[in-house]
Design an enzyme around this catalytic site. Structure first.
Site, mmCIF file in Angstrom:
data_model
loop_
_atom_site.group_PDB
_atom_site.id
_atom_site.type_symbol
_atom_site.label_atom_id
_atom_site.label_comp_id
_atom_site.label_asym_id
_atom_site.label_seq_id
_atom_site.Cartn_x
_atom_site.Cartn_y
_atom_site.Cartn_z
ATOM 1 N N SER A 24 0.838 -1.208 0.000
ATOM 2 C CA SER A 24 0.000 0.000 0.000
ATOM 3 C C SER A 24 0.870 1.254 0.000
ATOM 4 O O SER A 24 0.362 2.362 0.031
ATOM 5 C CB SER A 24 -0.908 0.008 1.229
ATOM 6 N N HIS A 157 -40.019 23.495 -10.203
ATOM 7 C CA HIS A 157 -40.108 22.668 -11.425
ATOM 8 C C HIS A 157 -39.366 23.329 -12.598
ATOM 9 O O HIS A 157 -39.710 23.099 -13.751
ATOM 10 C CB HIS A 157 -41.563 22.412 -11.838
ATOM 11 N N SER A 278 -13.991 26.313 -27.505
ATOM 12 C CA SER A 278 -14.133 25.080 -28.280
ATOM 13 C C SER A 278 -13.037 25.042 -29.327
ATOM 14 O O SER A 278 -12.650 26.073 -29.877
ATOM 15 C CB SER A 278 -15.504 25.066 -28.946
ATOM 16 N N LYS A 284 -17.795 29.746 -29.047
ATOM 17 C CA LYS A 284 -18.168 29.122 -27.777
ATOM 18 C C LYS A 284 -17.411 29.643 -26.573
ATOM 19 O O LYS A 284 -16.235 29.940 -26.624
ATOM 20 C CB LYS A 284 -17.928 27.611 -27.864
ATOM 21 N N GLU A 291 -19.104 22.458 -14.675
ATOM 22 C CA GLU A 291 -19.416 21.111 -15.184
ATOM 23 C C GLU A 291 -18.516 20.057 -14.532
ATOM 24 O O GLU A 291 -18.961 18.970 -14.166
ATOM 25 C CB GLU A 291 -19.244 21.059 -16.709
HETATM 26 N N1 ARG Z 1 -1.359 -1.178 5.291
HETATM 27 C C1 ARG Z 1 -2.323 -1.668 6.238
HETATM 28 C C2 ARG Z 1 -3.663 -0.999 6.039
HETATM 29 O O1 ARG Z 1 -3.684 0.037 5.465
HETATM 30 C C3 ARG Z 1 -1.852 -1.401 7.630
HETATM 31 C C4 ARG Z 1 -2.321 -2.367 8.631
HETATM 32 C C5 ARG Z 1 -1.780 -3.683 8.336
HETATM 33 N N2 ARG Z 1 -2.010 -4.634 9.351
HETATM 34 C C6 ARG Z 1 -1.794 -5.955 9.148
HETATM 35 N N3 ARG Z 1 -1.972 -6.726 10.109
HETATM 36 N N4 ARG Z 1 -1.439 -6.417 7.988
HETATM 37 O O2 ARG Z 1 -4.691 -1.509 6.427
#
Ligand code: ARG
Length: 459
Positions: A24, A157, A278, A284, A291
């Site tokens: 992550s 409306h 545009s 335009k 938007e």
């Molecule tokens: N990267 C993990 C998360 O965002 C952190 C916690 C991980 N804990 C574990 N026991 N693997 O959830």
């Protein structure tokens, strides 16, 4: 297994594809500040309880400060085999100060660590957004004050209904955003809670002073159940929900600006700096910014549904599914911050077309309700008056006239209660002035609402 914090019970390394899928770090590196702040507080907590010495704590704190500097200076190497931000910082600490760095994780798990980091992150983001909303409300009020005497058609409306003050229309959004702020504040109350001490799920065996830690981290409460503490993401969801509602409000105003800037309406002109052209049609001028904000609202709704769905089937306590909370959260923060910021700027440069607004207010029988009210003031029942004014409109339409363009002789044919004072009564501004009721569009009330709003923003 080398490198991994948890390598002890493994005989062989993870597959490369697993390292990549499991990691992550490419998004949670965004939590480095919160993680370091949490580490520092935890380190001070360990020293306070005599679990590590004060001298060791000072060494750890210095090293953490250096790590923070390296990350901010771009001198820090991220590596997906190290999974997440917690592992990166712990490893860097060990690299810097040796075995002493290995002491920091006593009594703690990445499960309560990530719970703390996201809580701190949501807290900081909510405070930032509350401030941005305030700026937006100031821009709204500025626009309302600049155009204080302007009238326009109010709609139901999307059909012309009754005349209103433009300021009253704009202040409706002030109220929506005021509720948004309240929702973020309410979410903050449940976010400012310390999960440390919960460890993996059952609570730590170490004598940790949780009150001390919460004071260090400026949190207001302690989680009451360690299993809930490591599996709760309600505060993230509440934050995203508050954001979804805020975006919905912005999107509705965007929709109005888009409609108002059409040739069909012609009520406003968006400044050149906030519009685009545009590539093929030279004439335009497109309202891309409103938007886009309207479009981005969908992303935030998606983020909410995404995380609700992630959470719905999870048994207690921590499950890796929960790592999927971060991208929706970060995307929500980016989208809301950018949208509110650019929208405030755009608002300040909107030019309202006075002539068009007045013309639109005078056409389309917007004063019909007031004519019925007039008849009631002369003694007729409202239902009868409603019917009679309906008849008058049919007849006026045939003559291609508005109600106020009918001669008195034509009016009297419908009711002898009508007298010469009807013309003054039907002036759109006097229709507005009669609505000096609390919360209504009457100029006195709108003035009061404006100063109340300014007062609220000052406090
Ligand atoms: N990267 C993990 C998360 O965002 C952190 C916690 C991980 N804990 C574990 N026991 N693997 O959830």
């Amino acid at each position: 297994m080398v490198g991994k914090l948890w390598g002890g019970r493994f005989k062989s390394g993870t597959d490369k594809i697993v390292d990549n899928f499991n990691a992550s770090i490419h998004f949670d590196k965004r939590l480095y500040k919160e993680d370091i702040e949490g580490n520092m507080a935890y380190c001070r907590g360990l020293a306070k309880q005599g679990i590590i010495s004060e001298g060791d704590a000072a060494t750890i704190l210095n090293a953490l400060k250096d790590i923070c500097g390296e990350i901010e200076g771009g001198d820090f190497a991220f590596d997906e085999t190290l999974e997440d931000i917690h592992t990166h910082i712990e490893k860097a600490l060990i690299e810097k100060i040796g075995p002493l760095g290995e002491t920091i994780h006593a009594g703690r798990s990445r499960n309560d660590q990530i719970a703390l980091d996201t809580r701190l992150y949501v807290k900081n983001s909510a405070i930032k957004i509350i401030n941005l909303i305030r700026d937006f409300q100031l821009s709204l009020i500025g626009l309302a004050e600049k155009n204080q005497d302007l009238i326009m058609p109010g709609y139901t409306h999307l059909q012309r209904a009754q005349p209103v003050l433009l300021a009253h229309h704009l202040l409706a959004y002030y109220e929506m955003l005021k509720r948004d702020t309240e929702r973020y504040e309410e979410a903050l109350r449940r976010t400012n809670v310390l999960p440390l001490g919960s460890a993996a799920l059952a609570g730590t065996t170490f004598n940790i002073d949780r009150e001390f830690l919460s004071r260090e981290l400026k949190l207001e409460n302690l989680t009451a159940n360690s299993m809930d503490a490591v599996s709760d993401r309600d505060y993230v969801l509440e934050f995203i929900f508050a954001s979804a509602l805020l975006m919905m409000h912005l999107s509705r105003l965007c929709e109005e600006l888009i409609i108002w800037s059409t040739q069909e309406f012609g009520f406003i002109e968006i400044s050149d700096a906030f519009a685009t052209g545009s590539s093929i049609m030279p004439q335009k001028k497109n309202p891309d910014i409103p938007e886009l904000i309207r479009g981005k609202t969908g992303r935030v709704y998606g983020n909410l549904i995404s995380l609700l769905t992630t959470m719905k089937g999870l048994p207690l306590t921590y499950n890796k599914d929960m790592q999927e909370d971060k991208e929706p959260l970060f995307d929500t923060v980016d989208t809301v911050e950018k949208s509110v910021t650019i929208f405030s700027r755009l608002l300040e440069e909107i030019d309202f077309k006075r002539e068009r607004l007045i013309e639109a207010t005078e056409k389309g029988y917007l004063v019909a309700t007031d004519l019925a009210d007039y008849l009631v003031s002369k003694g007729m029942t409202f239902r009868k008056a409603h019917h009679l004014v309906g008849d008058m409109i049919l007849s006026a339409k045939k003559k291609k006239k508005e109600l106020h363009q009918l001669d008195l002789s034509e009016m009297i044919r419908f009711s002898t209660l009508i007298e010469g004072d009807v013309y003054g009564w039907l002036d759109p501004m006097s229709c507005i002035e009669r609505r000096n009721i609390e919360g209504g569009t009457g100029p006195e009330m709108v003035k009061k609402a404006l100063s109340k709003a300014k007062e609220e923003l000052r406090s």
